[in-house]
Design an enzyme around this catalytic site. Sequence first.
Site, short mmCIF file in Angstrom:
data_model
loop_
_atom_site.label_atom_id
_atom_site.label_comp_id
_atom_site.label_asym_id
_atom_site.label_seq_id
_atom_site.Cartn_x
_atom_site.Cartn_y
_atom_site.Cartn_z
N ASP A 1 0.76 -1.09 0.04
CA ASP A 1 0.24 0.13 0.03
C ASP A 1 0.88 1.37 -0.09
O ASP A 1 2.15 1.05 -0.32
CB ASP A 1 -0.81 -0.02 1.06
CG ASP A 1 -0.25 0.26 2.29
OD1 ASP A 1 0.88 0.37 2.69
OD2 ASP A 1 -1.21 0.29 3.59
N CYS B 1 3.21 -2.61 3.94
CA CYS B 1 2.39 -1.57 4.26
C CYS B 1 3.27 -0.77 5.55
O CYS B 1 4.49 -0.71 5.42
CB CYS B 1 1.20 -2.07 4.63
SG CYS B 1 1.03 -2.86 6.30
N THR C 1 3.18 -0.85 8.71
CA THR C 1 3.81 -1.69 9.79
C THR C 1 4.12 -3.04 9.11
O THR C 1 4.92 -3.70 10.08
CB THR C 1 2.99 -1.68 10.93
OG1 THR C 1 1.76 -2.34 10.66
CG2 THR C 1 2.72 -0.15 11.58
N HIS D 1 11.77 -22.16 10.41
CA HIS D 1 10.78 -22.73 11.32
C HIS D 1 9.41 -22.77 11.08
O HIS D 1 8.88 -23.70 11.20
CB HIS D 1 11.14 -22.17 12.68
CG HIS D 1 12.45 -22.42 13.44
ND1 HIS D 1 12.71 -21.71 14.36
CD2 HIS D 1 13.59 -23.00 12.72
CE1 HIS D 1 14.04 -22.10 14.81
NE2 HIS D 1 14.66 -22.77 13.80
N HIS E 1 9.62 -29.20 12.67
CA HIS E 1 8.84 -27.93 12.47
C HIS E 1 7.56 -28.42 11.32
O HIS E 1 6.71 -27.44 11.30
CB HIS E 1 9.69 -26.92 11.87
CG HIS E 1 10.87 -26.37 12.65
ND1 HIS E 1 10.74 -25.72 13.80
CD2 HIS E 1 12.20 -26.59 12.25
CE1 HIS E 1 11.90 -25.51 14.30
NE2 HIS E 1 12.81 -26.14 13.51
#
Length: 149
Positions: free
Chosen positions: A7, A64, A66, A97, A132
């Site tokens: 964005d 974006c 954050t 992982h 994992h």
Amino acid sequence: MIALGADHGGVQIKDAVKQYLEENGISYQDFGTYSTESVDYAPIAAQVALAVADGIAEKGILCCGTGIGISIAANKINGIRAAVVTDAFCAEATRKHNDSNILCMGGRVISEEQAVEFAKIFLNTEFEGGRHQRRIDQIAAIERGELEK
């Protein structure tokens, strides 16, 4: 092929990653946005996530402000394991992982240089499997509504 999307809050770091991909001959598809003009991130996240989930793209990178909102949207698509990273350790660990298939980063949290560094790590780190894999299988079971309570 790598699916890219951002964005307005992440377009600058997406463009830095795109330049890295171009310089290294790594194919990609850019799902936008292409400017700092305000846009909603959910449709872009969905396009990138669907490209990854459908096997059109090997991995995705979403940005974006954050990395959080765009990761939440991407993770609504079955088969997607989108992870927000803010340091090199997390970029490596989420591949080793979690077998994450979409890297999410925030343009208001990290620099362009860090975004490129984290993308390099993400794209070049293999999933370790082993213990994992059991956890990845449990995540898939949750998506199918089959996980025991």
